[in-house]
Write an enzyme that holds these catalytic residues in place. Structure first.
Site, short mmCIF file in Angstrom:
data_model
loop_
_atom_site.label_atom_id
_atom_site.label_comp_id
_atom_site.label_asym_id
_atom_site.label_seq_id
_atom_site.Cartn_x
_atom_site.Cartn_y
_atom_site.Cartn_z
N ARG A 4 0.82 -1.23 0.00
CA ARG A 4 0.00 0.00 0.00
C ARG A 4 0.85 1.27 0.00
O ARG A 4 0.47 2.30 0.56
CB ARG A 4 -0.96 0.03 1.21
CG ARG A 4 -1.93 -1.12 1.26
CD ARG A 4 -2.89 -1.16 0.08
NE ARG A 4 -3.65 -2.38 0.11
CZ ARG A 4 -3.31 -3.50 -0.54
NH1 ARG A 4 -2.24 -3.52 -1.33
NH2 ARG A 4 -4.04 -4.59 -0.44
N SER A 52 -10.79 -1.56 3.62
CA SER A 52 -10.03 -1.90 4.83
C SER A 52 -9.54 -0.64 5.52
O SER A 52 -8.85 0.18 4.91
CB SER A 52 -8.83 -2.77 4.46
OG SER A 52 -9.28 -4.01 3.99
N GLU A 66 -4.81 2.07 7.01
CA GLU A 66 -4.60 2.12 5.56
C GLU A 66 -5.29 3.37 5.01
O GLU A 66 -4.77 4.05 4.12
CB GLU A 66 -5.19 0.87 4.90
CG GLU A 66 -5.16 0.93 3.38
CD GLU A 66 -5.59 -0.37 2.72
OE1 GLU A 66 -5.37 -1.46 3.30
OE2 GLU A 66 -6.15 -0.29 1.62
#
Ligand code: FAD
Length: 293
Positions: A166, A215, A285
């Site tokens: 990420r 998420s 995230e």
């Protein structure tokens, strides 16, 4: 006037993010071309106005006090083309659905894994978005961006950039303008079937039709944030009009009246509970931006 009707002031950002919460931006600007983007960049640089890029807001939580400075939306940058070798160049404002449908129609395979990752090409690349075993870094060939300090365009082979879970090592203020993706030929129906399968799997395991940011936390090494939050007994936990999803504990769902403060409080609850129960430090995230009210 540089942007004419393509700039608005004191604009609520809740309407631009999938969590549907958050206060206003001083200004939201939507340049209609790369040239206008450069002009806007110079204007912001010369007046020391902070610039924040927003894609489709599927991974962004805006605090209730909103964002000072200019929020940049690149939806007018939606060029999309392929070459004979199967390289697909997409500008930053192209959406996940436009790009994956284009690839399917052209018989170009390789991006099916991303069909259920909502957003824009800019957000995909900035986040190195992916699923277990496959991320943007595995399919991207080149990235082009605007260096917001120099207000000049830069382009690099993806292999020259550092990619991790990420994350991509681009300057914090880089404004991605395009990405080029590698694909290989396949039967359009076979591609569509794989996309369909991917979406069905998601629908069974994630609350994809409710307002969320996907998420909330990255998975800690060797574990899953959702498993830890569930094991801490937090599935269904409510705060105001937000709650931790009963279907997938790494998702926070909002309802009409929700505020960013509700979502932030649930994030804190999950971080504390997982730390206290399992000694694991969860990290978000979702990109949290703006000011508290
Ligand atoms: C139901 C659901 C499921 C999801 N599933 C997944 C998944 O499986 N895997 C996954 O990785 N993510 C997933 N996500 C999160 C999200 O889809 C991805 O992070 C996606 O890449 C966000 O794109 P966006 O354009 O909406 O980004 P935004 O939320 O608009 O932006 C995200 C970040 O990228 C920056 N950014 C956006 N555009 C640019 C640009 N042009 N230049 C520079 N920076 C930019 C923003 O400043 C911000 O920091 C999911 C989200 C939802 C709601």
């Amino acid at each position: 006037m540089l942007l004419g009707r393509n700039v608005s002031f004191d604009e609520p950002l809740a309407r631009y993010t999938s969590l549907r919460v958050g206060g206003p931006a001083d200004a939201v600007a939507a340049p209609q071309s790369r040239e206008q983007l450069v002009e806007l960049c110079k204007l912001c640089r010369d007046r020391a106005l902070p610039l924040l890029v927003l894609g489709n807001g599927f991974n962004t939580l805006v605090r209730d006090g909103g964002v000072r400075g200019v929020v940049l939306r690149l939806h007018a940058l939606r060029g999309l083309r392929r070459d004979d070798a199967g390289l697909v160049e997409a500008e930053a404002g192209v959406t996940h659905s436009t790009l994956t449908r284009f690839c399917a129609a052209e018989g170009l395979a390789g991006l099916e894994f991303a069909v259920g990752i909502p957003g824009t090409v800019g957000g995909w690349l900035r986040m190195n978005a992916g699923v277990p075993g496959r991320e943007m870094k595995d399919v991207v060939q080149r990235v082009a961006w605007l260096d917001a300090s120099a207000c000049a365009f830069v382009e690099a082979d993806a292999s020259e950039l550092g990619w991790s879970y990420r994350h991509v090592d681009l300057p914090e203020d880089a404004v991605i303008v395009a990405g080029t993706f590698r694909t290989h030929p396949d039967d359009p129906d076979a591609i569509r079937a794989r996309m369909q399968q991917g979406m069905e799997k998601r629908r069974a395991t994630q609350p994809v039709d409710q307002p969320s940011c996907g998420s909330v936390f990255v998975n800690p090494p060797g574990d899953h944030a959702g498993r830890l939050i569930e094991a801490a007994g937090l599935k269904g936990r409510r705060q105001g009009a937000a709650r931790i999803s009963e279907l997938h504990a790494n998702f926070i769902i909002t309802e009409g009246e929700a505020r960013a403060a509700d979502v932030l409080a649930l994030i804190e609850t999950a971080v504390e509970a997982v730390r206290d129960r399992f000694g694991v430090a969860l990290e978000t995230e979702v990109r949290i931006v703006g000011e508290d009210e």
